[in-house]
Design an enzyme around this catalytic site. Structure first.
Site, PDB file in Angstrom:
ATOM      1  N   GLN A  69      47.419 -23.795  28.296  1.00 14.69           N
ATOM      2  CA  GLN A  69      48.704 -24.370  28.643  1.00 14.69           C
ATOM      3  C   GLN A  69      49.539 -24.524  27.660  1.00 14.69           C
ATOM      4  O   GLN A  69      48.940 -25.052  26.395  1.00 14.69           O
ATOM      5  CB  GLN A  69      48.241 -25.884  29.476  1.00 14.69           C
ATOM      6  CG  GLN A  69      49.511 -26.247  30.387  1.00 14.69           C
ATOM      7  CD  GLN A  69      49.458 -27.224  31.249  1.00 14.69           C
ATOM      8  OE1 GLN A  69      48.159 -27.197  31.710  1.00 14.69           O
ATOM      9  NE2 GLN A  69      50.171 -27.938  31.553  1.00 14.69           N
TER      10      GLN A  69
ATOM     11  N   ARG B 163      43.346 -27.537  39.682  1.00 16.42           N
ATOM     12  CA  ARG B 163      42.830 -28.096  38.406  1.00 16.42           C
ATOM     13  C   ARG B 163      44.038 -28.603  37.905  1.00 16.42           C
ATOM     14  O   ARG B 163      43.884 -29.842  37.467  1.00 16.42           O
ATOM     15  CB  ARG B 163      42.343 -26.998  37.543  1.00 16.42           C
ATOM     16  CG  ARG B 163      41.842 -27.553  36.120  1.00 16.42           C
ATOM     17  CD  ARG B 163      41.391 -26.255  35.117  1.00 16.42           C
ATOM     18  NE  ARG B 163      40.781 -26.668  34.027  1.00 16.42           N
ATOM     19  CZ  ARG B 163      41.603 -26.759  32.860  1.00 16.42           C
ATOM     20  NH1 ARG B 163      42.868 -26.301  33.005  1.00 16.42           N
ATOM     21  NH2 ARG B 163      41.041 -26.964  31.609  1.00 16.42           N
TER      22      ARG B 163
ATOM     23  N   GLN C 279      34.446 -29.644  30.881  1.00 13.70           N
ATOM     24  CA  GLN C 279      35.485 -29.268  29.920  1.00 13.70           C
ATOM     25  C   GLN C 279      36.529 -29.980  30.167  1.00 13.70           C
ATOM     26  O   GLN C 279      37.513 -30.394  29.383  1.00 13.70           O
ATOM     27  CB  GLN C 279      36.041 -27.664  30.404  1.00 13.70           C
ATOM     28  CG  GLN C 279      36.739 -27.240  29.386  1.00 13.70           C
ATOM     29  CD  GLN C 279      37.875 -26.241  30.003  1.00 13.70           C
ATOM     30  OE1 GLN C 279      38.516 -26.852  30.672  1.00 13.70           O
ATOM     31  NE2 GLN C 279      38.287 -25.210  29.564  1.00 13.70           N
TER      32      GLN C 279
ATOM     33  N   SER D 209      41.025 -23.862  26.607  1.00 11.34           N
ATOM     34  CA  SER D 209      40.941 -24.841  27.634  1.00 11.34           C
ATOM     35  C   SER D 209      41.058 -23.826  29.025  1.00 11.34           C
ATOM     36  O   SER D 209      40.320 -23.297  29.481  1.00 11.34           O
ATOM     37  CB  SER D 209      42.158 -25.634  27.185  1.00 11.34           C
ATOM     38  OG  SER D 209      42.149 -26.770  28.698  1.00 11.34           O
ATOM     39  N   LEU D 210      42.290 -24.070  29.407  1.00 11.75           N
ATOM     40  CA  LEU D 210      42.725 -23.183  30.577  1.00 11.75           C
ATOM     41  C   LEU D 210      42.397 -21.911  30.564  1.00 11.75           C
ATOM     42  O   LEU D 210      41.750 -21.260  31.460  1.00 11.75           O
ATOM     43  CB  LEU D 210      44.114 -23.420  31.096  1.00 11.75           C
ATOM     44  CG  LEU D 210      44.716 -22.428  31.902  1.00 11.75           C
ATOM     45  CD1 LEU D 210      44.524 -22.233  33.376  1.00 11.75           C
ATOM     46  CD2 LEU D 210      46.439 -22.071  31.791  1.00 11.75           C
TER      47      LEU D 210
ATOM     48  N   HIS E 209      41.526 -33.558  28.218  1.00  6.08           N
ATOM     49  CA  HIS E 209      40.169 -33.544  27.562  1.00  6.08           C
ATOM     50  C   HIS E 209      39.866 -34.807  26.958  1.00  6.08           C
ATOM     51  O   HIS E 209      39.431 -35.069  25.771  1.00  6.08           O
ATOM     52  CB  HIS E 209      40.508 -32.725  26.505  1.00  6.08           C
ATOM     53  CG  HIS E 209      40.665 -31.136  27.180  1.00  6.08           C
ATOM     54  ND1 HIS E 209      39.644 -30.338  27.831  1.00  6.08           N
ATOM     55  CD2 HIS E 209      41.601 -30.265  27.105  1.00  6.08           C
ATOM     56  CE1 HIS E 209      40.088 -29.261  28.206  1.00  6.08           C
ATOM     57  NE2 HIS E 209      41.264 -29.166  27.788  1.00  6.08           N
TER      58      HIS E 209
END
Length: 315
Positions: free
Chosen positions: A12, A118, A251, A93-94, A202
């Site tokens: 992102q 999500r 995660q 991440s994503l 996170h």
């Protein structure tokens, strides 16, 4: 080819109005990806990617499926235009969802629906203004840990992205993050700056999103990754289908161990990387970690041409 390749997928923040449009106009395989995403979500994500408005595209629930879709469109165009096969895949991440699609572990339509949900869960987990994130430059991981411990004062603040090249992002309660910025500057950080983000990703404040995501993932079929996939949470290769969902749930609240992930890429014998999707964030991070590690990016027809020249003439 002398350099085995890693495929990397952005997270992102890489979104930009117009992303994917030129690929779709030139390559039917890219148009098919966007059409599949629109059908999976039941609304024209493609229009939002190509035309905006930017404020809508930036919303976490839209940005996540938009970046995933653009990344997979770029991947499929590259794979159709060349016979290049990566040694490993990783996503920030994503981007780990894009990597899972690339490795054949997740179906693309499932992945698009998962990341939209999500995004919604992450946005809902922490009301606006309650959480924040900040980037620190020029401090070691150990020092950032000390800064966070001093700044917490009963609130949450911890490392969220261990990006490498002494770039570490922290996340937590707004007050704690702001205190951490002041302390980091006093500890001689080259830069310490609060980020314009909609939620503190996170960190422990995302626990409700992790619980919600576990329910979303429960019915989704997962296949064993056919390419070595480096997971954010462990910075280790995972090719076990049974572990995929657990790693994705963890995660949400765990730091992205990106520097260690890139060390793992190098350890697997890769000598170059291709970043697939909008922007060049990961190419920039890689340069901070390994100055002479080549990374090309594919996001439009021009960058595709340059990348093809690189992967086909790399000897």
């Amino acid at each position: 080819m002398s350099h085995p390749l890693a495929f990397l997928f952005p997270g992102q923040g890489a979104q930009a109005v117009g992303m994917g449009r030129a690929l779709v106009e030139q390559f039917p395989v890219a148009a098919d990806v966007f059409a599949e995403a629109d059908a999976a979500l039941g609304f024209p994500l493609s229009t939002l990617c190509f035309e905006g408005p930017e404020e809508e595209l930036k919303l976490t629930t839209n940005a996540q499926p938009a970046i995933l879709t653009t990344s997979i469109a770029a991947l499929r165009v590259l794979m159709q235009a060349s016979d290049v096969q990566p040694v490993c895949v990783a996503g920030h991440s994503l981007g780990e969802y894009s990597a899972l699609v690339a490795a054949g572990a997740l179906d693309f339509a499932d992945a698009v629906r998962i990341v939209r949900e999500r995004g919604r869960l992450m946005q809902k987990a922490v009301p606006p203004g309650i959480g924040a994130m900040a980037a620190f430059f020029g401090l070691s991981q150990e020092t950032v840990g000390e800064v966070c411990a001093e700044a917490a004062q009963g609130e949450v603040v911890s490392a969220a992205n261990l990006n490498g090249g002494e770039q570490i992002v922290v996340a937590g309660h707004t007050g704690a993050v702001q205190r951490a910025v002041v302390i980091a500057k006093a500890r001689s950080a080259k830069r310490a700056v609060e980020l314009a983000v909609s939620a503190p990703f996170h960190c422990a404040l995302m626990a409700p999103a992790a619980e919600g995501l576990a329910k979303v993932l429960e019915p989704i079929p997962v296949s064993p990754p056919t390419i070595r996939l480096i997971a954010n949470v462990t910075a280790e290769v995972n090719q076990d289908a049974q572990q995929v969902k657990d790693l994705l749930v963890r995660q949400v609240t765990a730091p992205v161990r990106w520097e260690e992930s890139m060390q793992r890429v190098r350890g697997l014998g890769c000598g170059a990387a291709v970043e697939l999707g909008p922007g060049r964030v990961l190419a920039g991070l890689l340069k901070r970690i390994y100055r002479k590690f080549p990374c090309v990016s594919v996001s439009d027809p021009d960058s595709l041409t340059k990348s093809l020249e690189f992967v086909q003439n790399d000897d």
